[in-house]
Design a protein around this motif. Structure first.
Motif, PDB file in Angstrom:
ATOM      1  N   LEU A  39      -8.384 -14.998   4.882  1.00  0.00           N
ATOM      2  CA  LEU A  39      -9.182 -13.954   4.220  1.00  0.00           C
ATOM      3  C   LEU A  39     -10.652 -14.310   3.988  1.00  0.00           C
ATOM      4  O   LEU A  39     -11.530 -13.519   4.345  1.00  0.00           O
ATOM      5  N   HIS A  74      -4.106  -5.705   4.949  1.00  0.00           N
ATOM      6  CA  HIS A  74      -3.994  -6.369   3.636  1.00  0.00           C
ATOM      7  C   HIS A  74      -4.919  -5.678   2.632  1.00  0.00           C
ATOM      8  O   HIS A  74      -4.579  -5.497   1.473  1.00  0.00           O
ATOM      9  N   HIS A  75      -6.126  -5.309   3.102  1.00  0.00           N
ATOM     10  CA  HIS A  75      -7.117  -4.700   2.212  1.00  0.00           C
ATOM     11  C   HIS A  75      -7.005  -3.171   2.175  1.00  0.00           C
ATOM     12  O   HIS A  75      -7.842  -2.518   1.558  1.00  0.00           O
ATOM     13  N   TRP A 121       0.829  -1.213   0.000  1.00  0.00           N
ATOM     14  CA  TRP A 121       0.000   0.000   0.000  1.00  0.00           C
ATOM     15  C   TRP A 121       0.861   1.260   0.000  1.00  0.00           C
ATOM     16  O   TRP A 121       0.486   2.262  -0.629  1.00  0.00           O
ATOM     17  N   GLU A 155     -13.682 -12.050   5.267  1.00  0.00           N
ATOM     18  CA  GLU A 155     -14.477 -11.303   4.278  1.00  0.00           C
ATOM     19  C   GLU A 155     -15.954 -11.682   4.328  1.00  0.00           C
ATOM     20  O   GLU A 155     -16.829 -10.815   4.252  1.00  0.00           O
ATOM     21  N   PRO A 172      -5.591  -8.689   8.312  1.00  0.00           N
ATOM     22  CA  PRO A 172      -6.462  -8.691   7.122  1.00  0.00           C
ATOM     23  C   PRO A 172      -6.956  -7.299   6.734  1.00  0.00           C
ATOM     24  O   PRO A 172      -7.118  -7.012   5.542  1.00  0.00           O
ATOM     25  N   SER A 173      -7.180  -6.414   7.710  1.00  0.00           N
ATOM     26  CA  SER A 173      -7.605  -5.053   7.362  1.00  0.00           C
ATOM     27  C   SER A 173      -6.501  -4.348   6.589  1.00  0.00           C
ATOM     28  O   SER A 173      -6.740  -3.738   5.547  1.00  0.00           O
ATOM     29  N   PRO A 229     -13.694  -5.958   1.993  1.00  0.00           N
ATOM     30  CA  PRO A 229     -13.971  -4.606   2.466  1.00  0.00           C
ATOM     31  C   PRO A 229     -14.987  -3.898   1.591  1.00  0.00           C
ATOM     32  O   PRO A 229     -15.194  -4.267   0.437  1.00  0.00           O
TER      33      PRO A 229
END
Ligand code: ATP
Ligand code: MG
Length: 543
Positions: free
Chosen positions: A214, A252-253, A33, A218, A249-250, A225
């Motif tokens: 994931l 990651h997204h 990111w 999810e 995981p947050s 997300p």
């Protein structure tokens, strides 16, 4: 990772795992990111009292790179273990990221652990470095002689107790760092189980475990997300439920995570934070939900709006689902899993008709079966072991330094969860209880969760723990330990009322023949009722 689909069946049919050969958690949750969208918000640190600090992905990249360089200068390399004994804080997040980028193994440790618990985990894992605060360094000072492999203690608060000031030491290091190219199967984290059934076991996970988590994040968060999502959990990041069901995981997204350390977690403080930080997604374990449920009329007192709320780690139960609908205008999703193999069963109101009190359906990508002790799948309606077909990306590699326990964890083609359950004709899985918690009474096999859930529906009950108490006639009788809500008074009459309450709603053989009122239930640090302690107490009463 989830494909678009209109039904659960279509989702499962279309789902495919996507795990590349090379994969690094630190690069995935941070550098990815920072390179694409450096100013994107990653972390909001909300301190009690109202101050908040925001960190972008670029901030996390710079900080984790400095720390990776610092650790490297102290000789930390691939496969070395580094402990993190910190509450929810920016340092906790970028420490994990730095350790992963080095190819080393992070060991999340809970700040409420006492010296004995810390010594067990640090000794067992052979940690070389520990990143902590002054409170943690003070505990380590007491046990240091027993930890010859621990060479360095980095302290986020300063230099007390033979520690090095982390922030000062990072100053000297560069924000450039070339992450190690790790394979998805390379070890990344040792995470200790809750210790509900005995000594905690160190589950060694590979980098791929995050990808394996994931779908189970999810789906229960209703196709996470979505635009505007913002995640928070009161579960400590030292526990798999906080770290790999929420934080990683947050990130990651690219979804921001709110970090907060309460001086004391209360239901009121939780509602306040939901409002102040405009939380949209939360993972709140059942014990914390039960505390929030004791707060009178939250809708009139706070202005909050959640999009998704997940819970798990213990049975959620119909009562909390109903309370959730009244309180948040949504259906709380449940997930079931364990430190070794997480998020394998879940619910999602968006795509399935949730059956309150029933645990859920297999998460897309998982084959969950009820098996006998030899690993043979059983027919619908038969109670047996909950087994997960191996391999699966989320599955742990091994118990650290414990090959025998690792071997015992598998039978035939399945990982044995150590839990009992039943599957129905439609594929719904009902968790019945841990192997040891299932009660045998007059020839019936009874799970404690259903009775606890039923007791909770009574207005006087705050928490309940149900176990089997040895009985000559019936093998065991159902015994309930009950913590009353504020204002309710224990009495023989109330005990009888609670027993009748369960008898009317469940079945004559399931009602608690004994009800005892207690001030508190024995709990693990992750908020699970330790039924083995209640069982031991019930046995002692016999003598
Ligand atoms: P230890 O293995 O050290 O005894 P533990 O099993 O409590 O501790 P965790 O891995 O944190 O450690 O917990 C996983 C267990 O929690 C599961 O095996 C199951 O017994 C229970 N659990 C998790 N989710 C649910 C759920 N939704 N409903 C009921 N029980 C659950
Ligand atoms: Mg376990």
């Amino acid at each position: 990772m989830l494909p678009s689909a209109n039904t659960y069946e279509e989702l499962c049919a279309k789902f495919q795992w996507d795990v590349p050969e090379y994969y690094n958690i630190g690069v995935d949750v941070c550098d990815k990111w920072a390179d694409r969208d450096p100013d994107r918000e990653a972390l909001i640190f909300a301190e009690e009292g109202g101050d908040t600090t925001s960190y972008s992905f670029q901030d996390l990249k710079d900080l984790s790179n400095k720390l990776a360089n610092l650790l490297s200068s102290h000789g930390v390399e691939k496969g070395d273990r580094v402990g993190i004994l910190l509450p929810q804080a920016p340092e906790t997040a970028y420490s994990h990221i730095a350790i992963h980028k080095l190819g080393a193994i992070s060991i999340p440790l809970f700040t409420l652990f006492g010296e004995e618990a810390l010594e067990y985990r640090l000794e067992n894992s052979g940690a070389k470095v520990l990143i902590t605060n002054t409170a943690g360094a003070a505990k380590i000072a007491q046990i240091k002689p027993a930890l010859p492999e621990l060479e360095l203690i980095l302290n986020i608060d300063g230099t007390d107790h033979n520690s090095i000031d982390l922030h000062a030491a990072m100053q000297a290091h560069s924000t450039s760092f070339a992450p190690l190219k790790t394979k998805a199967d390379d070890p990344a984290i040792i995470i200790y189980t809750s210790g509900t059934t005995g000594q905690p076991k160190g589950a060694l996970h590979a980098h791929r475990t995050l990808l394996g988590h994931l779908p189970g994040v999810e789906l229960p968060h209703n196709f996470f997300p979505q635009e505007g999502d913002r995640f928070w959990t009161p579960a400590d990041w030292a526990w798999i439920g906080g770290l790999i069901d929420v934080l990683l995981p947050s990130l990651h997204h690219g979804v921001p995570v709110v970090a907060c350390r309460f001086k004391k977690f209360t239901g009121e403080a939780a509602f306040q934070l939901l409002q102040d930080q405009q939380i949209r997604n939360a993972f709140i374990p059942p014990t914390a939900l039960k505390m929030m449920r004791q707060v009178e009329n939250p809708r009139a007192r706070w202005n909050y709006k959640l999009r998704s709320l997940g819970s798990g780690g213990e049975a959620l139960g119909a009562e909390l689902i109903q309370w959730g609908r009244n309180t948040f205008d949504l259906t709380i999703s449940e997930f079931y899993g364990q430190t070794e193999c997480n998020l394998v069963v879940c619910t999602c109101a968006e795509i399935m008709e949730v059956r309150p009190g029933v645990t859920g359906k297999p998460t897309p990508g998982f084959d969950v079966q009820i098996i006998d002790d030899a690993g043979i799948p059983q027919k619908a309606g038969v109670m047996g072991n909950i087994g997960i077909r191996a391999p699966a990306p989320v599955m742990f590699l091994e118990y650290w330094k414990n090959p025998q326990a690792t071997k015992n964890k598998f039978t035939g083609e399945f990982l044995l969860t150590g839990d009992k359950g039943v599957k129905d004709e439609d594929g719904w899985i009902q968790f019945v209880g841990r192997d040891d918690d299932v009660i045998t009474s007059s020839g019936y096999r009874i799970g404690p969760g259903e009775i606890e859930d039923c007791l909770l529906k009574h207005e006087a009950v705050g928490m309940a723990g149900v176990v089997g108490k040895p009985d000559k006639l019936r093998t065991e009788i159902v015994k309930a330990y009950v913590v009353l809500r504020d204002g309710a008074k224990p009495s023989q009459q109330l005990a009888k009322e609670l027993a009748d309450f369960v008898k009317q709603r469940l079945a004559a053989h399931e009602y608690p023949r004994e009800v005892e009122f207690v001030e508190a239930l024995p709990m693990t640090t992750t908020g699970k009722v330790i039924r083995r302690e209640l069982r031991a107490r019930a046995v002692d009463e016999e003598v």
